[in-house]
Design a protein around this motif. Structure first.
Motif, PDB file in Angstrom:
ATOM      1  N   GLY A 108       1.369  -7.201  -4.501  1.00 19.32           N
ATOM      2  CA  GLY A 108       0.919  -6.195  -5.467  1.00 19.32           C
ATOM      3  C   GLY A 108       2.099  -5.621  -6.235  1.00 19.32           C
ATOM      4  O   GLY A 108       2.069  -5.508  -7.465  1.00 19.32           O
ATOM      5  N   ASN A 109       3.166  -5.263  -5.515  1.00 23.11           N
ATOM      6  CA  ASN A 109       4.380  -4.751  -6.171  1.00 23.11           C
ATOM      7  C   ASN A 109       4.964  -5.789  -7.123  1.00 23.11           C
ATOM      8  O   ASN A 109       5.340  -5.476  -8.254  1.00 23.11           O
ATOM      9  CB  ASN A 109       5.453  -4.406  -5.130  1.00 23.11           C
ATOM     10  CG  ASN A 109       5.233  -3.049  -4.492  1.00 23.11           C
ATOM     11  OD1 ASN A 109       4.400  -2.273  -4.954  1.00 23.11           O
ATOM     12  ND2 ASN A 109       5.952  -2.778  -3.429  1.00 23.11           N
ATOM     13  N   ALA A 110       5.062  -7.036  -6.634  1.00 25.70           N
ATOM     14  CA  ALA A 110       5.682  -8.097  -7.450  1.00 25.70           C
ATOM     15  C   ALA A 110       4.949  -8.237  -8.776  1.00 25.70           C
ATOM     16  O   ALA A 110       5.582  -8.355  -9.833  1.00 25.70           O
ATOM     17  CB  ALA A 110       5.676  -9.414  -6.674  1.00 25.70           C
ATOM     18  N   ILE A 111       3.623  -8.200  -8.737  1.00 23.66           N
ATOM     19  CA  ILE A 111       2.857  -8.333  -9.987  1.00 23.66           C
ATOM     20  C   ILE A 111       3.013  -7.075 -10.838  1.00 23.66           C
ATOM     21  O   ILE A 111       3.233  -7.142 -12.045  1.00 23.66           O
ATOM     22  CB  ILE A 111       1.376  -8.620  -9.678  1.00 23.66           C
ATOM     23  CG1 ILE A 111       1.258  -9.993  -9.013  1.00 23.66           C
ATOM     24  CG2 ILE A 111       0.522  -8.548 -10.946  1.00 23.66           C
ATOM     25  CD1 ILE A 111      -0.121 -10.341  -8.518  1.00 23.66           C
ATOM     26  N   LYS A 112       2.941  -5.912 -10.138  1.00 29.55           N
ATOM     27  CA  LYS A 112       3.034  -4.641 -10.869  1.00 29.55           C
ATOM     28  C   LYS A 112       4.370  -4.516 -11.598  1.00 29.55           C
ATOM     29  O   LYS A 112       4.435  -4.022 -12.718  1.00 29.55           O
ATOM     30  CB  LYS A 112       2.840  -3.485  -9.882  1.00 29.55           C
ATOM     31  CG  LYS A 112       2.949  -2.103 -10.491  1.00 29.55           C
ATOM     32  CD  LYS A 112       2.197  -1.055  -9.704  1.00 29.55           C
ATOM     33  CE  LYS A 112       2.925  -0.585  -8.463  1.00 29.55           C
ATOM     34  NZ  LYS A 112       2.310   0.633  -7.897  1.00 29.55           N
ATOM     35  N   TYR A 113       5.453  -4.956 -10.946  1.00 33.09           N
ATOM     36  CA  TYR A 113       6.784  -4.757 -11.524  1.00 33.09           C
ATOM     37  C   TYR A 113       7.328  -5.998 -12.233  1.00 33.09           C
ATOM     38  O   TYR A 113       8.531  -6.136 -12.409  1.00 33.09           O
ATOM     39  CB  TYR A 113       7.753  -4.254 -10.451  1.00 33.09           C
ATOM     40  CG  TYR A 113       7.330  -2.903  -9.918  1.00 33.09           C
ATOM     41  CD1 TYR A 113       7.259  -1.811 -10.783  1.00 33.09           C
ATOM     42  CD2 TYR A 113       6.958  -2.726  -8.590  1.00 33.09           C
ATOM     43  CE1 TYR A 113       6.829  -0.566 -10.328  1.00 33.09           C
ATOM     44  CE2 TYR A 113       6.541  -1.493  -8.124  1.00 33.09           C
ATOM     45  CZ  TYR A 113       6.474  -0.411  -8.994  1.00 33.09           C
ATOM     46  OH  TYR A 113       6.051   0.805  -8.562  1.00 33.09           O
ATOM     47  N   ASN A 160      -0.350  -7.637   0.844  1.00 35.86           N
ATOM     48  CA  ASN A 160      -0.981  -7.022  -0.323  1.00 35.86           C
ATOM     49  C   ASN A 160       0.014  -6.110  -1.030  1.00 35.86           C
ATOM     50  O   ASN A 160       0.104  -6.089  -2.258  1.00 35.86           O
ATOM     51  CB  ASN A 160      -2.200  -6.196   0.090  1.00 35.86           C
ATOM     52  CG  ASN A 160      -3.484  -7.018   0.050  1.00 35.86           C
ATOM     53  OD1 ASN A 160      -3.539  -8.061  -0.615  1.00 35.86           O
ATOM     54  ND2 ASN A 160      -4.508  -6.577   0.755  1.00 35.86           N
ATOM     55  N   ASN A 161       0.758  -5.339  -0.236  1.00 31.92           N
ATOM     56  CA  ASN A 161       1.753  -4.437  -0.824  1.00 31.92           C
ATOM     57  C   ASN A 161       2.841  -5.202  -1.558  1.00 31.92           C
ATOM     58  O   ASN A 161       3.200  -4.870  -2.684  1.00 31.92           O
ATOM     59  CB  ASN A 161       2.396  -3.576   0.275  1.00 31.92           C
ATOM     60  CG  ASN A 161       1.661  -2.263   0.459  1.00 31.92           C
ATOM     61  OD1 ASN A 161       1.441  -1.543  -0.497  1.00 31.92           O
ATOM     62  ND2 ASN A 161       1.265  -1.977   1.681  1.00 31.92           N
ATOM     63  N   LEU A 162       3.372  -6.237  -0.906  1.00 33.92           N
ATOM     64  CA  LEU A 162       4.504  -6.959  -1.505  1.00 33.92           C
ATOM     65  C   LEU A 162       4.084  -7.734  -2.747  1.00 33.92           C
ATOM     66  O   LEU A 162       4.767  -7.687  -3.781  1.00 33.92           O
ATOM     67  CB  LEU A 162       5.149  -7.895  -0.476  1.00 33.92           C
ATOM     68  CG  LEU A 162       5.857  -7.214   0.697  1.00 33.92           C
ATOM     69  CD1 LEU A 162       6.533  -8.254   1.580  1.00 33.92           C
ATOM     70  CD2 LEU A 162       6.889  -6.195   0.202  1.00 33.92           C
ATOM     71  N   LEU A 181       4.415   4.810  -1.323  1.00 35.68           N
ATOM     72  CA  LEU A 181       4.139   4.722   0.116  1.00 35.68           C
ATOM     73  C   LEU A 181       4.052   3.277   0.599  1.00 35.68           C
ATOM     74  O   LEU A 181       4.234   2.982   1.774  1.00 35.68           O
ATOM     75  CB  LEU A 181       2.816   5.431   0.462  1.00 35.68           C
ATOM     76  CG  LEU A 181       2.873   6.956   0.503  1.00 35.68           C
ATOM     77  CD1 LEU A 181       1.493   7.527   0.793  1.00 35.68           C
ATOM     78  CD2 LEU A 181       3.863   7.431   1.558  1.00 35.68           C
ATOM     79  N   GLY A 182       3.763   2.363  -0.350  1.00 38.55           N
ATOM     80  CA  GLY A 182       3.526   0.965   0.017  1.00 38.55           C
ATOM     81  C   GLY A 182       4.627   0.359   0.875  1.00 38.55           C
ATOM     82  O   GLY A 182       4.365  -0.195   1.939  1.00 38.55           O
ATOM     83  N   LEU A 183       5.876   0.509   0.422  1.00 38.44           N
ATOM     84  CA  LEU A 183       6.979  -0.119   1.157  1.00 38.44           C
ATOM     85  C   LEU A 183       7.239   0.549   2.503  1.00 38.44           C
ATOM     86  O   LEU A 183       7.666  -0.120   3.443  1.00 38.44           O
ATOM     87  CB  LEU A 183       8.261  -0.110   0.322  1.00 38.44           C
ATOM     88  CG  LEU A 183       8.452  -1.287  -0.631  1.00 38.44           C
ATOM     89  CD1 LEU A 183       9.842  -1.217  -1.256  1.00 38.44           C
ATOM     90  CD2 LEU A 183       8.270  -2.619   0.067  1.00 38.44           C
TER      91      LEU A 183
HETATM   92 MG   LIG Z   1       3.617  -0.585  -4.138  1.00 35.00          MG
END
Ligand SMILES: [Mg+2]
Ligand SMILES: Nc1ncnc2c1ncn2[C@@H]1O[C@H](COP(=O)(O)OP(=O)(O)OP(=O)(O)O)[C@@H](O)[C@H]1O
Length: 382
Positions: free
Chosen positions: A281-286, A277-279, A344-346
């Motif tokens: 989620g980050n990929a979409i966010k960034y 979810n973190n990875l 905090l995600g990573l």
């Molecule tokens: Mg994140």
């Protein structure tokens, strides 16, 4: 130079004899005719070895033992003794001298005694050096233990605080929902708008609390904790469908690619879900509108499976790469592109991956995209 030697003797013959025997062997030999001269030399220089006559015109050689040992405790002292002064030599040895040599002596006898003395000095210095190294190692181990203890204390403290915050924040969320759903009376548009903003803030607070809980839990996970066998496929497909709507809203193509075989890894389902979810989620966010985010699974012979989350987003600046995974770290370009985020995600990903015996590698080019690859040992034969 093999060593610095001081000959303290009032007899010219002994001084000359020592020089003649020792200098050709590569020793630097200095002499003193009186205790007073010897004292001056000892105070200004640290000798490896001192040949010391017990009977001197201005006192007893014994009186020099203490000053020599103060200057350098490892200086080797060899007493030169005459037939009549053997008792004094024995006393000197009790006082810290290493050996004695009786007059008259041959060059060979002198060389043998001096070489033995210098070998003893070499060994003492080596022992002292080892002792110092041992002490340093001990101090380092203590410092490491203390740092680990503090780090564990921090994790436990964070866990307790986050845990205590969960109930009241959760309670406030429920109460607020009663209001925003209109179950406690009709609201004006303005009131609803304000309450919805409060609701959003509380949701963000809850995400932070859950992040802190997960981070603390992943850090304090015991090494011998037995982990369940979890199939990877269903977790990844669930994560992909969770992000389908969000990706579509940003017109991002979400791509999933995995071999037909199924992989089982030793990890909790909750942990795996959190990681991906973190990875993703980050990929979409960034990744800006119109980009591509792909998740691919591949076998890494002989026993591993690798999952790569790749995007065509903003990428990570070179100087930020080493800091990824540090708590609360966010790169400058990320702050500008997405204002919401705690960094905090990573860290959660990093600690969870490690606690499952996996590894995380990051490759990225700023402005072009990033790839986060996680490798786990697989439990089922591939
Ligand atoms: Mg994140
Ligand atoms: N796919 C990515 N593309 C570009 N930068 C990334 C990507 N993933 C992570 N980063 C960088 O790593 C930083 C840390 O990521 P992390 O997930 O820990 O924090 P965050 O996404 O900023 O906030 P949150 O705690 O809400 O996840 C990000 O702020 C960003 O600088």
């Amino acid at each position: 130079m093999k060593g610095n030697i001081l000959v303290v003797d009032d007899e010219l013959g002994i001084r000359r004899g020592c020089q003649r025997a020792l200098e050709p062997e590569g020793y630097n030999v200095e002499t003193a005719v009186s205790l007073q001269e010897a004292r001056q030399k000892i105070n200004s220089f640290s000798y490896d070895l001192i040949l010391l006559d017990v009977m001197m015109p201005d006192g007893r050689g014994m009186d020099l033992l203490a000053p020599i040992q103060t200057q350098d405790p490892e200086t080797v002292i060899i007493i030169i003794t005459g037939y009549a002064t053997v008792d004094l030599a024995v006393q000197a040895i009790k006082g810290g001298a290493y050996n004695f040599i009786s007059k008259p002596f041959t060059s060979d006898q002198l060389l043998l005694t001096v070489n033995q003395g210098l070998e003893k000095r070499r060994l003492s210095l080596e022992a002292r050096r080892l002792q110092a190294v041992e002490q340093q190692a001990k101090a380092l181990a203590q410092a490491k233990e203390e740092a680990e203890r503090l780090s564990e204390f921090k994790s436990r403290f964070t866990f307790i605080v986050a845990h205590e915050l969960r109930a009241p924040v959760g309670g406030a969320q429920s109460l607020l929902r009663v209001l925003t759903r209109g179950k406690a009376g009709v609201l004006t548009d303005k009131q609803r708008e304000i309450l919805q903003r409060v609701e959003t803030r509380l949701d963000q607070l809850m995400v932070l609390i859950n992040d802190l809980l997960d981070l603390a839990a992943s850090k304090t996970m015991a090494a011998d904790e037995t982990l369940p066998m979890t199939p990877l496929g269903p977790v990844l497909r669930e994560v992909m469908s969770h992000f389908a709507v969000e990706a579509e809203q940003k017109q991002i193509v979400l791509h999933y690619e995995a071999p037909a075989e199924s992989f089982v890894v030793q990890a909790t389902e909750h942990g795996l879900t959190r990681i991906f979810n973190n990875l993703v989620g980050n990929a979409i966010k960034y990744t800006p509108v119109g980009g591509v985010v792909s998740v691919s699974v591949a076998v890494v012979p002989p026993h591993n499976v690798a999952i790569t989350v790749r995007d065509t987003g903003i990428g990570i600046p070179q100087d930020a790469l080493p800091h990824l995974g540090e708590e609360f770290f966010r790169a400058e370009n990320a702050r500008q592109s997405a204002t919401i985020g705690t960094g905090l995600g990573l860290s959660i990903v990093k600690h969870m991956v490690a606690s499952f015996g996996g590894s995380l590698t990051i490759a990225s080019v700023e402005g072009q995209g990033s790839a986060f690859t996680i490798e786990f040992p697989r439990c089922n034969p591939g």
